[in-house]
Design an enzyme around this catalytic site. Structure first.
Site, PDB file in Angstrom:
ATOM      1  N   ARG A 165     -40.773 -14.240   7.571  1.00 20.48           N
ATOM      2  CA  ARG A 165     -39.891 -13.752   8.193  1.00 20.48           C
ATOM      3  C   ARG A 165     -39.227 -14.968   8.767  1.00 20.48           C
ATOM      4  NH1 ARG A 165     -42.242 -10.640   5.532  1.00 20.48           N
ATOM      5  NH2 ARG A 165     -41.793  -8.366   5.706  1.00 20.48           N
ATOM      6  N   SER A 238     -36.333  -3.345   8.478  1.00 19.58           N
ATOM      7  CA  SER A 238     -37.405  -3.377   9.364  1.00 19.58           C
ATOM      8  C   SER A 238     -36.641  -3.460  10.075  1.00 19.58           C
ATOM      9  CB  SER A 238     -38.391  -4.320   9.411  1.00 19.58           C
ATOM     10  OG  SER A 238     -39.767  -3.474   8.152  1.00 19.58           O
ATOM     11  N   GLU A 334     -35.475  -8.350  13.624  1.00 20.26           N
ATOM     12  CA  GLU A 334     -35.904  -9.489  12.334  1.00 20.26           C
ATOM     13  C   GLU A 334     -34.159  -9.131  11.861  1.00 20.26           C
ATOM     14  OE1 GLU A 334     -38.332  -8.098   9.115  1.00 20.26           O
ATOM     15  OE2 GLU A 334     -37.059  -8.041   7.770  1.00 20.26           O
TER      16      GLU A 334
HETATM   17  C1  LIG Z   1     -34.698  -0.282   2.632  1.00 20.23           C
HETATM   18  C2  LIG Z   1     -34.812  -1.991   3.046  1.00 20.23           C
HETATM   19  C3  LIG Z   1     -35.894  -2.589   3.080  1.00 20.23           C
HETATM   20  C4  LIG Z   1     -36.546  -4.279   2.857  1.00 20.23           C
HETATM   21  N1  LIG Z   1     -37.552  -3.913   2.998  1.00 20.23           N
HETATM   22  C5  LIG Z   1     -37.633  -5.438   2.882  1.00 20.23           C
HETATM   23  C6  LIG Z   1     -39.871  -5.960   2.800  1.00 20.23           C
HETATM   24  O1  LIG Z   1     -39.780  -5.723   2.569  1.00 20.23           O
HETATM   25  N2  LIG Z   1     -39.507  -7.483   3.582  1.00 20.23           N
HETATM   26  C7  LIG Z   1     -38.201  -8.839   3.918  1.00 20.23           C
HETATM   27  O2  LIG Z   1     -38.680  -9.855   3.885  1.00 20.23           O
HETATM   28  N3  LIG Z   1     -37.554  -8.313   3.475  1.00 20.23           N
HETATM   29  C8  LIG Z   1     -37.164  -6.621   4.151  1.00 20.23           C
HETATM   30  N4  LIG Z   1     -35.830  -6.186   3.572  1.00 20.23           N
HETATM   31  C9  LIG Z   1     -34.512  -7.261   4.527  1.00 20.23           C
HETATM   32  C10 LIG Z   1     -33.346  -7.451   3.221  1.00 20.23           C
HETATM   33  O3  LIG Z   1     -34.197  -7.140   1.736  1.00 20.23           O
HETATM   34  C11 LIG Z   1     -34.124  -9.262   2.871  1.00 20.23           C
HETATM   35  O4  LIG Z   1     -34.245  -9.639   3.521  1.00 20.23           O
HETATM   36  C12 LIG Z   1     -32.511  -9.722   1.799  1.00 20.23           C
HETATM   37  O5  LIG Z   1     -33.819 -10.752   1.164  1.00 20.23           O
HETATM   38  C13 LIG Z   1     -31.450  -9.810   1.895  1.00 20.23           C
HETATM   39  O6  LIG Z   1     -30.974 -10.063   1.579  1.00 20.23           O
HETATM   40  P1  LIG Z   1     -29.519 -10.000   0.941  1.00 20.23           P
HETATM   41  O7  LIG Z   1     -28.855 -10.121  -0.222  1.00 20.23           O
HETATM   42  O8  LIG Z   1     -29.228  -8.701   1.765  1.00 20.23           O
HETATM   43  O9  LIG Z   1     -28.238 -10.761   1.771  1.00 20.23           O
HETATM   44  P2  LIG Z   1     -28.058 -10.771   3.099  1.00 20.23           P
HETATM   45  O10 LIG Z   1     -28.597  -9.672   4.425  1.00 20.23           O
HETATM   46  O11 LIG Z   1     -26.569 -10.825   2.717  1.00 20.23           O
HETATM   47  O12 LIG Z   1     -27.860 -12.079   4.221  1.00 20.23           O
HETATM   48  C14 LIG Z   1     -29.648 -12.069   5.207  1.00 20.23           C
HETATM   49  C15 LIG Z   1     -28.729 -13.512   5.312  1.00 20.23           C
HETATM   50  O13 LIG Z   1     -28.954 -14.535   4.591  1.00 20.23           O
HETATM   51  C16 LIG Z   1     -28.064 -15.531   5.013  1.00 20.23           C
HETATM   52  N5  LIG Z   1     -28.029 -16.058   2.891  1.00 20.23           N
HETATM   53  C17 LIG Z   1     -27.371 -14.661   2.385  1.00 20.23           C
HETATM   54  N6  LIG Z   1     -28.146 -15.526   1.272  1.00 20.23           N
HETATM   55  C18 LIG Z   1     -27.696 -16.869   1.590  1.00 20.23           C
HETATM   56  C19 LIG Z   1     -27.200 -17.728   0.692  1.00 20.23           C
HETATM   57  N7  LIG Z   1     -27.366 -17.983  -0.930  1.00 20.23           N
HETATM   58  N8  LIG Z   1     -27.164 -19.257   1.165  1.00 20.23           N
HETATM   59  C20 LIG Z   1     -27.760 -19.485   2.266  1.00 20.23           C
HETATM   60  N9  LIG Z   1     -27.982 -18.419   3.192  1.00 20.23           N
HETATM   61  C21 LIG Z   1     -27.288 -16.836   2.760  1.00 20.23           C
HETATM   62  C22 LIG Z   1     -27.337 -14.950   5.791  1.00 20.23           C
HETATM   63  O14 LIG Z   1     -25.706 -15.470   5.613  1.00 20.23           O
HETATM   64  C23 LIG Z   1     -27.300 -14.273   6.270  1.00 20.23           C
HETATM   65  O15 LIG Z   1     -28.219 -14.543   7.717  1.00 20.23           O
HETATM   66  C24 LIG Z   1     -36.002  -4.309   3.392  1.00 20.23           C
HETATM   67  C25 LIG Z   1     -34.182  -4.147   4.165  1.00 20.23           C
HETATM   68  C26 LIG Z   1     -33.616  -3.012   3.760  1.00 20.23           C
HETATM   69  C27 LIG Z   1     -32.694  -2.267   3.892  1.00 20.23           C
END
Ligand SMILES: Cc1cc2nc3c(=O)[nH]c(=O)nc-3n(C[C@H](O)[C@H](O)[C@H](O)COP(=O)(O)OP(=O)(O)OC[C@H]3O[C@@H](n4cnc5c(N)ncnc54)[C@H](O)[C@@H]3O)c2cc1C
Length: 339
Positions: A165, A238, A334
């Site tokens: 992570r 998480s 996280e």
């Molecule tokens: C129900 C649920 C289940 C989940 N299960 C998992 C799992 O099994 N495994 C897991 O690893 N995660 C899981 N997650 C967490 C999440 O889905 C991941 O971390 C996902 O990659 C976040 O993507 P996002 O587009 O929503 O990013 P955001 O929440 O919009 O951003 C997350 C971070 O990344 C940065 N960021 C985003 N895009 C970019 C970019 N293009 N360039 C630079 N920085 C950037 C943002 O500034 C922020 O700091 C889960 C979340 C939920 C709600």
């Protein structure tokens, strides 16, 4: 066309559904928008932050500076052989749609990462992972805008310095804006030990000859039964990382708590199931004033409406303290603070 909106409502753009608005907001639909947005930031000497799917965020009520919403779309086959291929995918593509697409093509590599919310560009930031696989296992390179050098750069998997992570991007917030990733997928299906969690699903569904789509379907069914859909119950997945402790610490804990769940991850470390620790402190299903702990998975904190981030963080602090008091383990949050 690149344009900036003032006082943009971000409530629907974060999966915890906390009330939030951005001082300034723009959609990034192509790489040239990004150069313009960063010029604007530098010229006006303001801060900026990158928003993707908003599924891993602890969002502030008022987000100052410019919020860049990554919406660059597209995917392209870069090269292929009889056995494998490299696919380039833009940052604004939906992650689960990408996984579904690769399964339909019968390309192996992403099947255990199904149903993870969010967009492709965020996937290397926290090295997304599930069921024994992480994005680092298929990633070839990342294309990003380097805000310091004011130019696009490419980083290979070594340069991304991935760990559990975590990544180089997460440790250098605000420096790189990811615009696309290249991933290597296999055209030849091999079954491996990471699919252990699916054995019950296979036997219950009388699946004896396992195909790639069975693994994908199984992961979707298992995840949907354990994790809340953020469209229905607001959450950020998480809430805590699974803590990594030494083998000797794990053995010592196992004496008092023989049922403790841990996975050996290296010669020196065991990854402990944070959900088990939280559940064993009695938090599973807890609800108070709009925030709570999901009744099927104690690792997930939820927002049922009307609460704010401060209330959720106070609950998280209480959980951390009780886990520390009982197990002497410090949990780490996280999701990322935004901004
Ligand atoms: C129900 C649920 C289940 C989940 N299960 C998992 C799992 O099994 N495994 C897991 O690893 N995660 C899981 N997650 C967490 C999440 O889905 C991941 O971390 C996902 O990659 C976040 O993507 P996002 O587009 O929503 O990013 P955001 O929440 O919009 O951003 C997350 C971070 O990344 C940065 N960021 C985003 N895009 C970019 C970019 N293009 N360039 C630079 N920085 C950037 C943002 O500034 C922020 O700091 C889960 C979340 C939920 C709600």
């Amino acid at each position: 066309m690149f344009s900036i909106e003032k006082n943009k409502d971000l409530t629907a753009l974060n999966s915890l559904a906390f009330k939030s608005s951005a001082e300034s907001y723009c959609r990034i639909e192509q790489e040239t928008d990004l150069s313009q947005a960063i010029s604007f930031v530098k010229k006006n000497n303001i801060s900026f932050q990158v928003l993707s799917g908003g599924s891993n965020l602890l969002i502030a009520e008022y987000v100052t500076g410019l919020t860049l919403h990554m919406q660059i779309k597209g995917r392209k086959l870069v090269c292929e052989t009889n056995d494998e291929l490299i696919l380039r995918v833009a940052a604004g593509e939906n992650w689960h749609d990408l996984v579904s697409y690769t399964i339909k093509q019968n390309w192996q590599g992403l099947e255990t990462l199904a149903l993870i919310p969010g967009l492709v560009g965020a996937s290397p930031v926290q090295n997304i992972g599930a069921y024994g696989k992480e994005i680092k296992d298929v990633l070839v390179k990342v294309r990003a805008f380097d805000v310091k050098q004011l130019d696009f750069i490419e980083l290979d998997v070594e340069q991304c310095e991935f760990s559990y992570r975590d990544s180089y991007f997460k440790r250098n917030p605000g420096r790189y804006i990811i615009t696309s990733i290249d991933i290597k997928l296999s055209k030849k299906f091999t079954i491996n030990k990471n699919y252990k969690a699916l054995e019950l699903y296979f036997s219950e569904n009388n699946i004896t000859v396992i195909k790639l789509k069975d693994i994908f379907n199984g992961i979707c069914v298992i995840r949907a039964s354990k994790l809340p859909n953020p469209d229905k119950i607001s959450n950020a997945g998480s809430f805590f990382k699974n803590p990594c402790i030494s083998h000797s610490e794990f053995s010592a804990l196992s004496i008092d708590h023989p049922e403790i769940i841990g996975y050996r991850i290296s010669e020196s470390e065991v990854k402990v199931a944070a959900g088990w620790l939280i559940e064993n402190c009695g938090w599973k299903g807890y609800q108070s004033k709009g925030v709570g702990v999901y009744h099927k998975q104690a690792l997930v904190l939820t927002h049922s409406g009307g609460a704010n981030l401060g209330q959720l963080l106070r609950l998280a602090e209480k959980i951390k303290n009780s886990v520390f008091d009982k197990f002497s383990i410090t949990l780490e949050i996280e999701p990322q603070h935004f901004p």
